[in-house]
Design an enzyme around this catalytic site. Structure first.
Site, PDB file in Angstrom:
ATOM      1  N   TYR A 178      37.920  61.604  12.716  1.00  0.00           N
ATOM      2  CA  TYR A 178      36.679  62.162  11.976  1.00  0.00           C
ATOM      3  C   TYR A 178      37.064  63.034  10.996  1.00  0.00           C
ATOM      4  O   TYR A 178      36.565  62.627   9.768  1.00  0.00           O
ATOM      5  CB  TYR A 178      35.571  62.694  13.087  1.00  0.00           C
ATOM      6  CG  TYR A 178      34.655  63.364  12.128  1.00  0.00           C
ATOM      7  CD1 TYR A 178      33.794  62.831  11.682  1.00  0.00           C
ATOM      8  CD2 TYR A 178      34.487  64.851  12.409  1.00  0.00           C
ATOM      9  CE1 TYR A 178      32.666  63.584  11.041  1.00  0.00           C
ATOM     10  CE2 TYR A 178      33.628  65.444  11.585  1.00  0.00           C
ATOM     11  CZ  TYR A 178      32.669  65.017  10.871  1.00  0.00           C
ATOM     12  OH  TYR A 178      31.776  65.435  10.407  1.00  0.00           O
TER      13      TYR A 178
ATOM     14  N   SER B 211      32.788  68.645   5.218  1.00  0.00           N
ATOM     15  CA  SER B 211      32.635  69.547   6.102  1.00  0.00           C
ATOM     16  C   SER B 211      33.742  70.614   6.015  1.00  0.00           C
ATOM     17  O   SER B 211      34.708  70.391   5.521  1.00  0.00           O
ATOM     18  CB  SER B 211      32.814  68.485   7.567  1.00  0.00           C
ATOM     19  OG  SER B 211      32.976  69.416   8.458  1.00  0.00           O
TER      20      SER B 211
ATOM     21  N   LYS C 101      36.632  62.731   6.432  1.00  0.00           N
ATOM     22  CA  LYS C 101      36.185  63.655   5.519  1.00  0.00           C
ATOM     23  C   LYS C 101      37.184  63.886   4.327  1.00  0.00           C
ATOM     24  O   LYS C 101      36.931  63.930   3.318  1.00  0.00           O
ATOM     25  CB  LYS C 101      35.645  65.148   6.047  1.00  0.00           C
ATOM     26  CG  LYS C 101      34.728  64.539   7.062  1.00  0.00           C
ATOM     27  CD  LYS C 101      33.048  64.242   6.469  1.00  0.00           C
ATOM     28  CE  LYS C 101      32.031  63.841   7.310  1.00  0.00           C
ATOM     29  NZ  LYS C 101      31.337  63.107   6.473  1.00  0.00           N
TER      30      LYS C 101
END
Ligand code: WQD
Length: 346
Positions: free
Chosen positions: A154, A127, A158
Site C-alpha cells: 500500500y 500519505s 503511494k
C-alpha cells in the site's frame, strides 16, 4: 459558470467530505466511485448537507473506456482530485498485485486522459507513510525529508504514484499536479450525515475506539506502551477530516487559477502536533464523558513509533490551516458512531 471538478473515490471517507467543501466553495462536482468500499447512499448524504446533488457515476478508474465515457458525458472538467484507491495496509501485504493494479492503473488512466480532455490539474492523495520513521532530527517532518523504503505494498503504491506524476509532468505533459501527504485523518462531518464507515473489524484507531465505546468491540488494544515516547505509546498527527477536506479546496483553487509556482507541488497536510495514543484516549473520555475499556497489547508489526508533520508550507503557500481541535474531531467521531447505531448499521 461553476468550475467542474472530478472527484474519484467521492463516496469514500475523505472524498465525501471534500465534495461537500468543494460545493460550498462554488464548484460543481462529478463523483466517480466503484463502490468497492463505500455506498451510493453517501451521495444522498452529500446532497442533504450541501443542498446540491453531485453527479455520480459508478465507474472504476481502472476501466479506461468507462473513464473516457465520464469525460465525454461531463465536458469541461478543469481539475481532478484522485482519492480512489485501496488503502488497507494489512490487505495490501496479502494481495499485493491487487493493490499495485488498482492503485497504479487508475492513476495512469486519469493521467492519460487529462491532456486529451484539457484537464488542467490533478490533486493526488498521498500519505505521510512515504516518510516511514523519520530520523529524530527530522521531526516534525517536512516535505524535504527523505522518502524511506515503503513498509507495505500500500505504502509503495503511494510512493510509486508520486513518482509517476512527477515523471509525467517532467516529460512535458500539459498538466500540473499537487501531491497532498496526509497524516492521520479522523472524525466525521459535524452533522453526522456522512462519516467513516470501515468494512468489518476496523484496523484504524478511531473506528476501533468508537466501536469499543458503543459496545461493538469489548476492548481497545493499545499496541505498545514501551516506545521511546513520553508515555510509551505511539505518536501521530491526527487531523480532522473537515480540515483536510478544506486543504483540497485551497489546492484546487491554486490549480484552476494557475497560481502554482511549480508544475508539481507537494504539501504535508496535518495539524503540526503530535498526539500519543494514550493522550487521544484521555481526550476522548474527557470530551465525550464515555469511559473507554482499553488494555495495553503487544506492539503491532510495522507501526511507526512517532511521526507528525511540519505544515508551514501548506499554511503559508496554500493559505490553509487546520483549525479544529482534537476534541472537535473526537466528538464528531462519537456522534457519527451513535448515528450509525440509530440507523441500525452497527
Ligand atoms: C494509529 C495509532 C497504532 C488501532 C494508517 C496507514 C496510513 C494512513 C492512515 C491511510 C498507531 C494505534 C491502532 C488499535 C492502537 N493512510 N492503534 N489500537 O497506522 O498511523 O496509519 O492509517 O489510509 O498510511 O498506515 O493509523 O489508525 O491504524 O493507528 O493502539 O486498535 O493507533 O498502533 O500507533 P496508522 P492507525
Amino acid at each position: 459558470m461553476k468550475k467542474k471538478i472530478l472527484v474519484t473515490g467521492g463516496t469514500g471517507f475523505i472524498g465525501s467530505h471534500t465534495t461537500v467543501e468543494l460545493q460550498a466553495a462554488g464548484y460543481e462536482v462529478v463523483i466517480i466511485d466503484n463502490l468497492s468500499n463505500s455506498n451510493a447512499d453517501v451521495v444522498d448524504g452529500i446532497e442533504k448537507i450541501s443542498g446540491v446533488r453531485p453527479a455520480f457515476e459508478k465507474v472504476d478508474c481502472c476501466d479506461l473506456p468507462a473513464l473516457r465515457g465520464v469525460f465525454e458525458k461531463y465536458p469541461g472538467i478543469e481539475g481532478i482530485i484522485h482519492f480512489a484507491a485501496s488503502k488497507a495496509v494489512g490487505e495490501s501485504v496479502e494481495k499485493p498485485l491487487m493493490y499495485y493494479e488498482n492503485n497504479i492503473v487508475s492513476l495512469i488512466n486519469l493521467l492519460k486522459l487529462m491532456p486529451e480532455y484539457g484537464v488542467k490539474g490533478i490533486i493526488f492523495s498521498s500519505s505521510c507513510t512515504v516518510y516511514g520513521q523519520p530520523d529524530p532530527e527530522n521531526l516534525p517532518v517536512t516535505e524535504q525529508a527523505p522518502i524511506k523504503k515503503a513498509e507495505s505494498p500500500y505504502g509503495n503504491t503511494k510512493q510509486i504514484n508520486e513518482e509517476i506524476v512527477q515523471d509525467y509532468v517532467k516529460s512535458g505533459a500539459p498538466i500540473s499536479a499537487i501531491l497532498l501527504r496526509y497524516f492521520n485523518p479522523i472524525g466525521s462531518h459535524p452533522t453526522a450525515i456522512i462519516g467513516e464507515l470501515p468494512n468489518g473489524v476496523p484496523a484504524n484507531l478511531i473506528p476501533y475506539l468508537t466501536q469499543t465505546a458503543i459496545g461493538i468491540r469489548p476492548q481497545l488494544n493499545v499496541f505498545g506502551d514501551d516506545y521511546d515516547t513520553p508515555d510509551g505509546s505511539c505518536i501521530r498527527d491526527f487531523i480532522y477530516v473537515v480540515d483536510l477536506a478544506k486543504a483540497h479546496v485551497c489546492a484546487m483553487e491554486r490549480i484552476v487559477n494557475g497560481q502554482n509556482t511549480e508544475p508539481v507541488e507537494i504539501y504535508n497536510v496535518g495539524t503540526g502536533n503530535g498526539v500519543s495514543v494514550f493522550e487521544l484516549i484521555n481526550t476522548f473520555e474527557k470530551c465525550t464523558g464515555v469511559k473507554l475499556n482499553y488494555k495495553v497489547a503487544p506492539r503491532r508489526a510495522g507501526d511507526i513509533e512517532k511521526v507528525w508533520g511540519n505544515v508551514d508550507k501548506a499554511n503559508k503557500v496554500l493559505g490553509w490551516k487546520a483549525v479544529h481541535t482534537l476534541e472537535d474531531a473526537l466528538s464528531s467521531a462519537w456522534k457519527w458512531q451513535q448515528e450509525l447505531r440509530k440507523r441500525g448499521v452497527m
